[in-house]
Enzyme design. Structure first.
Site, mmCIF file in Angstrom:
data_model
loop_
_atom_site.group_PDB
_atom_site.id
_atom_site.type_symbol
_atom_site.label_atom_id
_atom_site.label_comp_id
_atom_site.label_asym_id
_atom_site.label_seq_id
_atom_site.Cartn_x
_atom_site.Cartn_y
_atom_site.Cartn_z
ATOM 1 N N GLU A 19 -6.131 -4.361 10.362
ATOM 2 C CA GLU A 19 -5.131 -3.309 10.541
ATOM 3 C C GLU A 19 -5.491 -2.470 11.767
ATOM 4 O O GLU A 19 -6.276 -1.512 11.646
ATOM 5 C CB GLU A 19 -5.077 -2.400 9.312
ATOM 6 C CG GLU A 19 -4.659 -3.084 8.034
ATOM 7 C CD GLU A 19 -3.961 -2.107 7.094
ATOM 8 O OE1 GLU A 19 -2.846 -2.404 6.685
ATOM 9 O OE2 GLU A 19 -4.526 -1.049 6.803
ATOM 10 N N ASN A 37 0.878 -1.174 0.000
ATOM 11 C CA ASN A 37 0.000 0.000 0.000
ATOM 12 C C ASN A 37 0.912 1.220 0.000
ATOM 13 O O ASN A 37 1.390 1.644 1.051
ATOM 14 C CB ASN A 37 -0.897 -0.025 1.247
ATOM 15 C CG ASN A 37 -1.733 1.239 1.361
ATOM 16 O OD1 ASN A 37 -1.810 2.025 0.424
ATOM 17 N ND2 ASN A 37 -2.356 1.448 2.520
ATOM 18 N N GLY A 52 1.703 2.787 10.665
ATOM 19 C CA GLY A 52 2.664 3.882 10.548
ATOM 20 C C GLY A 52 3.296 4.294 11.864
ATOM 21 O O GLY A 52 3.987 5.307 11.932
ATOM 22 N N LYS A 110 0.277 4.209 -0.515
ATOM 23 C CA LYS A 110 -0.394 5.443 -0.047
ATOM 24 C C LYS A 110 -0.129 6.597 -1.022
ATOM 25 O O LYS A 110 -0.098 6.373 -2.225
ATOM 26 C CB LYS A 110 0.041 5.759 1.380
ATOM 27 C CG LYS A 110 -0.164 4.554 2.299
ATOM 28 C CD LYS A 110 -0.092 4.859 3.751
ATOM 29 C CE LYS A 110 -0.321 3.565 4.540
ATOM 30 N NZ LYS A 110 -0.343 3.750 5.966
ATOM 31 N N GLU A 159 -7.235 5.226 7.204
ATOM 32 C CA GLU A 159 -6.902 6.622 6.914
ATOM 33 C C GLU A 159 -8.053 7.315 6.189
ATOM 34 O O GLU A 159 -8.158 8.538 6.215
ATOM 35 C CB GLU A 159 -5.597 6.696 6.102
ATOM 36 C CG GLU A 159 -4.399 6.439 7.004
ATOM 37 C CD GLU A 159 -3.167 5.911 6.294
ATOM 38 O OE1 GLU A 159 -3.090 5.971 5.054
ATOM 39 O OE2 GLU A 159 -2.274 5.416 7.009
ATOM 40 N N SER A 207 2.763 -1.541 10.485
ATOM 41 C CA SER A 207 4.191 -1.545 10.832
ATOM 42 C C SER A 207 4.885 -2.884 10.605
ATOM 43 O O SER A 207 5.785 -3.248 11.369
ATOM 44 C CB SER A 207 4.391 -1.064 12.275
ATOM 45 O OG SER A 207 3.937 0.266 12.405
ATOM 46 N N HIS A 225 -9.810 1.673 4.143
ATOM 47 C CA HIS A 225 -8.577 1.868 4.922
ATOM 48 C C HIS A 225 -8.858 2.865 6.047
ATOM 49 O O HIS A 225 -9.595 3.839 5.856
ATOM 50 C CB HIS A 225 -7.454 2.379 4.016
ATOM 51 C CG HIS A 225 -6.121 2.350 4.706
ATOM 52 N ND1 HIS A 225 -5.758 3.304 5.615
ATOM 53 C CD2 HIS A 225 -5.117 1.453 4.652
ATOM 54 C CE1 HIS A 225 -4.550 3.003 6.087
ATOM 55 N NE2 HIS A 225 -4.141 1.875 5.512
HETATM 56 P P1 PGA Z 1 2.243 0.687 7.683
HETATM 57 O O1 PGA Z 1 0.870 0.859 6.910
HETATM 58 O O2 PGA Z 1 2.870 -0.596 7.192
HETATM 59 O O3 PGA Z 1 3.050 1.910 7.311
HETATM 60 O O4 PGA Z 1 1.944 0.636 9.132
HETATM 61 C C1 PGA Z 1 0.028 -0.234 6.648
HETATM 62 C C2 PGA Z 1 -1.239 0.266 6.019
HETATM 63 O O5 PGA Z 1 -1.671 1.371 6.346
HETATM 64 O O6 PGA Z 1 -1.848 -0.428 5.181
#
Ligand code: PGA
Length: 260
Positions: free
Chosen positions: A168, A11, A174, A13, A98, A213, A96
């Protein structure tokens, strides 16, 4: 534990550029050629044409990070499932955190878009997971059921199995602090059990991913948990070497299972 090849999805982003994406996808292609695990790259929408150009006819799939539930219309700034399909996408990420956190995606709209993705021939990757506050209150099970049930109610249990679920936890995304393998296993096993109450075969064949992460140091432990079919990788997909290392780990685990 299933015998399915692990599925690792990048992903990316809102990151990347034409040269950076090219370097990333070409080195991924080069270093995963004989692999048996499954891979996909989800770049920002403007780069899907580039992904199609570089990855077509390869073992690596690509996908969108979001989509509208509508095929077309006056929805400024949105992208339709048909458009994603036209650019060769296999996958699309839905719900997601976000996007959920910014009020774009409700549980109900995730159900509608899950259905629209299937209708267009895409495989939706539905993201679910609790906030830190909900985690601390011990509400993870409640939250994942609350997010999952409207989708099941909307598409039905058989259609659910045509998608992928990514657990998640919001606090792990993140943050550099992945959930422990034990927590991930407990929640994915709970999710599989919840689906199994409706249909055991669907539960068995459902791809369940973990995201939050994941990096080259913790991937082996996380991905080797029995209910973890793969990972959704954000930050570590921005550095080609890190993502390739995670793919190698997924592939080793896949080959181990096939040999067993
Ligand atoms: P991350 O993001 O690996 O940076 O924690 C995962 C995601 O948001 O799908």
């Amino acid at each position: 534990m299933s015998n399915r090849p692990k599925l690792v999805v990048a992903n990316r982003k809102m990151h990347g550029s034409l040269p950076d994406n090219q370097q990333f996808m070409q080195s991924l292609l080069l270093h995963t050629q004989q692999h048996h695990a499954r891979y996909a790259v989800c770049p920002p929408h403007p780069y899907l044409y580039q992904a199609q150009h570089i990855l077509q006819n390869s073992h690596i799939a690509w996908g969108g990070q979001n989509m509208s539930r509508f095929e077309k219309g006056a929805y400024t700034g949105s992208v339709s499932p048909v458009m994603l399909k036209e650019f060769g996408c296999t996958y699309v990420i839905i719900g997601h955190s976000e996007r959920r956190q910014r009020g774009h995606d409700s549980d109900e709209s995730c159900g509608e878009r899950f259905e629209a993705a299937l209708k267009a021939g895409l495989t939706p990757i539905l993201c679910i997971g609790e906030t830190l506050e909900e985690y601390e209150q011990g509400e993870t099970d409640l939250v994942v059921v609350r997010q999952l049930n409207p989708v099941i109610a909307h598409v039905g249990i058989q259609a659910l199995s045509k998608g992928v679920i990514a657990y998640e936890p919001v606090w792990a995304i993140g943050s550099g602090k992945a959930a422990t393998p034990q927590h991930v296993q407990a929640i994915l096993s709970f999710i599989r059990g919840h689906i199994g109450l409706l249909d055991e075969q669907v539960a068995e064949k459902m791809d369940l991913l973990y995201g939050g992460s994941v990096n080259p140091s913790n991937a082996a432990q996380l991905l080797s948990m029995p209910d973890v079919d793969g990972g959704l990788i954000g930050g570590a997909s921005l550095v080609a070497d890190d993502f390739i290392r995670i793919c190698q780990i997924a592939n080793e685990l896949t080959e181990l299972k096939t040999a067993a």
